[in-house]
Design a protein around this motif. Structure first.
Motif, PDB file in Angstrom:
ATOM      1  N   THR A 105       0.833  -1.214   0.000  1.00 49.07           N
ATOM      2  CA  THR A 105       0.000   0.000   0.000  1.00 49.07           C
ATOM      3  C   THR A 105       0.867   1.264   0.000  1.00 49.07           C
ATOM      4  O   THR A 105       0.337   2.371  -0.011  1.00 49.07           O
ATOM      5  CB  THR A 105      -0.904   0.050   1.239  1.00 49.07           C
ATOM      6  N   THR A 106       2.184   1.108   0.023  1.00 48.75           N
ATOM      7  CA  THR A 106       3.169   2.205   0.110  1.00 48.75           C
ATOM      8  C   THR A 106       3.044   3.026   1.396  1.00 48.75           C
ATOM      9  O   THR A 106       3.516   4.160   1.449  1.00 48.75           O
ATOM     10  CB  THR A 106       3.163   3.170  -1.114  1.00 48.75           C
ATOM     11  N   ILE A 107       2.393   2.480   2.432  1.00 48.91           N
ATOM     12  CA  ILE A 107       2.371   3.184   3.720  1.00 48.91           C
ATOM     13  C   ILE A 107       3.779   3.123   4.327  1.00 48.91           C
ATOM     14  O   ILE A 107       4.347   4.140   4.698  1.00 48.91           O
ATOM     15  CB  ILE A 107       1.333   2.561   4.691  1.00 48.91           C
ATOM     16  N   GLY A 108       4.341   1.909   4.403  1.00 44.63           N
ATOM     17  CA  GLY A 108       5.735   1.740   4.813  1.00 44.63           C
ATOM     18  C   GLY A 108       6.110   2.371   6.131  1.00 44.63           C
ATOM     19  O   GLY A 108       6.991   3.216   6.181  1.00 44.63           O
ATOM     20  N   THR A 122      -3.372   8.479   4.622  1.00 43.10           N
ATOM     21  CA  THR A 122      -2.791   9.292   3.556  1.00 43.10           C
ATOM     22  C   THR A 122      -1.563   8.581   2.972  1.00 43.10           C
ATOM     23  O   THR A 122      -0.918   9.116   2.075  1.00 43.10           O
ATOM     24  CB  THR A 122      -2.349  10.660   4.093  1.00 43.10           C
ATOM     25  N   THR A 123      -1.256   7.388   3.475  1.00 45.58           N
ATOM     26  CA  THR A 123      -0.084   6.561   3.100  1.00 45.58           C
ATOM     27  C   THR A 123       1.252   7.245   3.383  1.00 45.58           C
ATOM     28  O   THR A 123       2.271   6.860   2.813  1.00 45.58           O
ATOM     29  CB  THR A 123      -0.096   6.065   1.620  1.00 45.58           C
ATOM     30  N   ILE A 124       1.239   8.285   4.230  1.00 43.50           N
ATOM     31  CA  ILE A 124       2.512   8.891   4.634  1.00 43.50           C
ATOM     32  C   ILE A 124       3.268   7.880   5.499  1.00 43.50           C
ATOM     33  O   ILE A 124       4.436   7.603   5.267  1.00 43.50           O
ATOM     34  CB  ILE A 124       2.284  10.219   5.398  1.00 43.50           C
ATOM     35  N   GLY A 125       2.574   7.316   6.505  1.00 44.67           N
ATOM     36  CA  GLY A 125       3.134   6.222   7.297  1.00 44.67           C
ATOM     37  C   GLY A 125       4.457   6.537   7.973  1.00 44.67           C
ATOM     38  O   GLY A 125       5.453   5.837   7.751  1.00 44.67           O
ATOM     39  N   THR A 183       4.947  14.520  -0.203  1.00 46.55           N
ATOM     40  CA  THR A 183       5.060  13.486  -1.236  1.00 46.55           C
ATOM     41  C   THR A 183       4.560  12.128  -0.731  1.00 46.55           C
ATOM     42  O   THR A 183       4.586  11.153  -1.474  1.00 46.55           O
ATOM     43  CB  THR A 183       6.528  13.301  -1.684  1.00 46.55           C
ATOM     44  N   THR A 184       4.127  12.058   0.527  1.00 42.67           N
ATOM     45  CA  THR A 184       3.680  10.828   1.224  1.00 42.67           C
ATOM     46  C   THR A 184       4.785   9.769   1.329  1.00 42.67           C
ATOM     47  O   THR A 184       4.470   8.605   1.534  1.00 42.67           O
ATOM     48  CB  THR A 184       2.413  10.184   0.606  1.00 42.67           C
ATOM     49  N   ILE A 185       6.052  10.186   1.178  1.00 47.43           N
ATOM     50  CA  ILE A 185       7.130   9.218   1.420  1.00 47.43           C
ATOM     51  C   ILE A 185       7.190   8.917   2.923  1.00 47.43           C
ATOM     52  O   ILE A 185       7.168   7.760   3.326  1.00 47.43           O
ATOM     53  CB  ILE A 185       8.493   9.754   0.920  1.00 47.43           C
ATOM     54  N   GLY A 186       7.258   9.969   3.746  1.00 43.45           N
ATOM     55  CA  GLY A 186       7.156   9.819   5.198  1.00 43.45           C
ATOM     56  C   GLY A 186       8.139   8.857   5.817  1.00 43.45           C
ATOM     57  O   GLY A 186       7.727   7.889   6.455  1.00 43.45           O
ATOM     58  N   THR A 191       9.205   4.835  -4.760  1.00 42.88           N
ATOM     59  CA  THR A 191       7.891   4.198  -4.746  1.00 42.88           C
ATOM     60  C   THR A 191       7.015   4.814  -3.647  1.00 42.88           C
ATOM     61  O   THR A 191       5.882   4.390  -3.458  1.00 42.88           O
ATOM     62  CB  THR A 191       8.011   2.686  -4.471  1.00 42.88           C
ATOM     63  N   THR A 192       7.560   5.805  -2.944  1.00 41.25           N
ATOM     64  CA  THR A 192       6.917   6.495  -1.796  1.00 41.25           C
ATOM     65  C   THR A 192       6.593   5.545  -0.636  1.00 41.25           C
ATOM     66  O   THR A 192       5.767   5.881   0.215  1.00 41.25           O
ATOM     67  CB  THR A 192       5.655   7.295  -2.182  1.00 41.25           C
ATOM     68  N   ILE A 193       7.227   4.362  -0.601  1.00 38.23           N
ATOM     69  CA  ILE A 193       7.030   3.489   0.566  1.00 38.23           C
ATOM     70  C   ILE A 193       7.715   4.151   1.770  1.00 38.23           C
ATOM     71  O   ILE A 193       7.115   4.280   2.837  1.00 38.23           O
ATOM     72  CB  ILE A 193       7.609   2.076   0.309  1.00 38.23           C
ATOM     73  N   GLY A 194       8.963   4.579   1.579  1.00 38.87           N
ATOM     74  CA  GLY A 194       9.655   5.363   2.601  1.00 38.87           C
ATOM     75  C   GLY A 194       9.763   4.702   3.958  1.00 38.87           C
ATOM     76  O   GLY A 194       9.326   5.267   4.963  1.00 38.87           O
TER      77      GLY A 194
HETATM   78  K   LIG Z   1       4.896   6.176   2.791  1.00 40.85           K
END
Ligand SMILES: [K+]
Ligand SMILES: [K+]
Lengths: 275, 275
Positions: free
Chosen positions: A104-107, A214-217, B104-107, B214-217
């Motif tokens: 989900t790219t939350i990561g 918001t998938t910022i995570g 960018t929701t990388i977070g 991939t913005t998983i971050g």
């Molecule tokens: K993320």
């Protein structure tokens, strides 16, 4: 329709606004967080000094190398407290949760692969998993949009009159969906998390929901990770369902807003030839 | 065009595949990471035991509470090593970088707001910043798509012949773009990071690039965060530009792939009425 020079100017101004917004954010975060950080630093320095003061027998070098090992282990998700062996970051439940946060790219990254093999597998897993999830959620969003459109048509037939414009009805319809999303994705889950997690305030819980969906995570606080958590497998599965449903609804809301003709901001940046 | 029941069955099978893929991921990650984690746990336990063995004067309670404070400070981005006061997580450069990773929701979350005020500001900042960034990047992607389409038309005119089908030419065009993206977004930056960061292998650097764009971050490793980093402001600004350009190109590639008629997988899941 705007001409090419107006759209170029608009894009330039918007980019400028974006850079200003980043600088503004940098200034505000710096202003708000620096004092809190200084407090934590001071407290840490004091604790360190107190400990070494109380135990003069301890050699500073040994102490330092102990701290380095401890922080290194912690970076790998291993807690050095006496009960640390009870937490298993890579049990099936935790690994399942990790897989979901990757695709989900939350990561969150509160646990992350330690070995080179793990990292390579993680990359390959994401190359397949992220597009797959994107496709699945896009399909579901498309189907939900059709469903919502039919409720909108019903809504328009039901409430339409000469005094109400179409855009007003659309605004009311969207507002209802937004309020429902806010209640069911943020308010109610926040209350549930406040109740389930020890030491979480409502703000913590809301912050967790918002940063997740918001998938910022950021992963600074993650639900179900308390060492004393009971039924972790069940909790993590519920959390997974919440995250997947939540991210889907968020995508739906973004799609709905971007489809509203009155809100198609993109038209200010594309010239006639580019549309 | 597929009928309604076929599309429903396809969606059901795809959802099932998705769940299986998650379970498969959970199993693999669990299998690969558990031994490495156990190694870290054992090492930590040994270091702890050795330290307490060498210094019998240290009371276990004091030691324990010291560790708790240390881990708590570390969670807030404060490092307990002697040189920890030199790292400033909320300087302008670091805060700017934080702002970019939020919008960018990388977070990454290697630094995150500590105070309630900071968290509330972060939520408000993201509510405005994330859609703004999404809009800006979407506009740029649209403009780049137009540009790429004109290169594609040139390409088709140049290489078209009776023996080459249109879809073959499109495949070659897309492949060239993919290879260019791979080289300029992943390979070259990975080499640069391997060179700039101490202790980073090429795999670490590639993993960082991939997980970021991939913005998983996950934030387990972040460039420019070594305590001895020189020119941190300049480094972080270059990194910001890399992330923004990289995320945009990734969006462009996804948009290009999703626009290819032969690859419109979504058609297998939507019936005639739903298209
Ligand atoms: K993320
Ligand atoms: K993240």
């Amino acid at each position: 329709m705007l001409n090419r020079y107006t759209t170029k100017l608009n894009l330039f101004l918007f980019t400028l606004l974006f850079i200003l917004y980043l600088c503004f954010g940098a200034y505000v975060f710096s202003f708000v967080e620096q004092p809190t950080e200084q407090m934590v630093i001071n407290e840490m320095a004091k604790t360190r000094k107190d400990f070494l003061g109380k135990y003069p027998c301890v050699q500073e070098d040994d102490f330092e190398s102990f701290i380095v090992t401890l922080l290194d282990a912690n970076k790998h998700g291993v807690d050095a407290r006496t009960n640390f062996t009870t937490v298993d970051n890579w049990s099936f439940a935790q690994s399942f949760f990790f897989a979901v946060t990757v695709v989900t790219t939350i990561g969150y990254g509160h646990v992350s692969p330690l070995s080179d093999t793990g990292r390579i597998i993680c990359i390959i897993y994401a190359i397949i998993g992220v597009p797959m999830t994107l496709l699945l959620l896009t399909i579901i969003v498309r189907k939900l949009l059709i469903l919502l459109n039919s409720t909108y048509i019903w809504f328009r037939v039901r409430f339409s009159s000469d005094t109400r414009s179409e855009s007003k009805i659309r605004f009311v319809h969207l507002s209802i969906i937004l309020i429902f999303s806010l209640i069911f994705l943020f308010i109610i889950p926040s209350i549930v998390f406040t109740y389930l997690e020890e030491n979480w305030s409502f703000i913590d819980a809301f912050y967790f929901c918002f940063i997740s969906l918001t998938t910022i995570g950021l992963g600074d606080i993650v639900a179900g990770d308390s060492p004393t958590q009971r039924n972790r497998l069940f909790y993590k599965i519920c959390l997974t369902v919440y995250l997947l449903v939540g991210v889907t609804i968020m995508m739906l809301v973004v799609a709905m807003i971007s489809l509203i003709p009155e809100l198609r901001l993109i038209q200010f940046f594309l010239s006639e030839q580019e549309v």
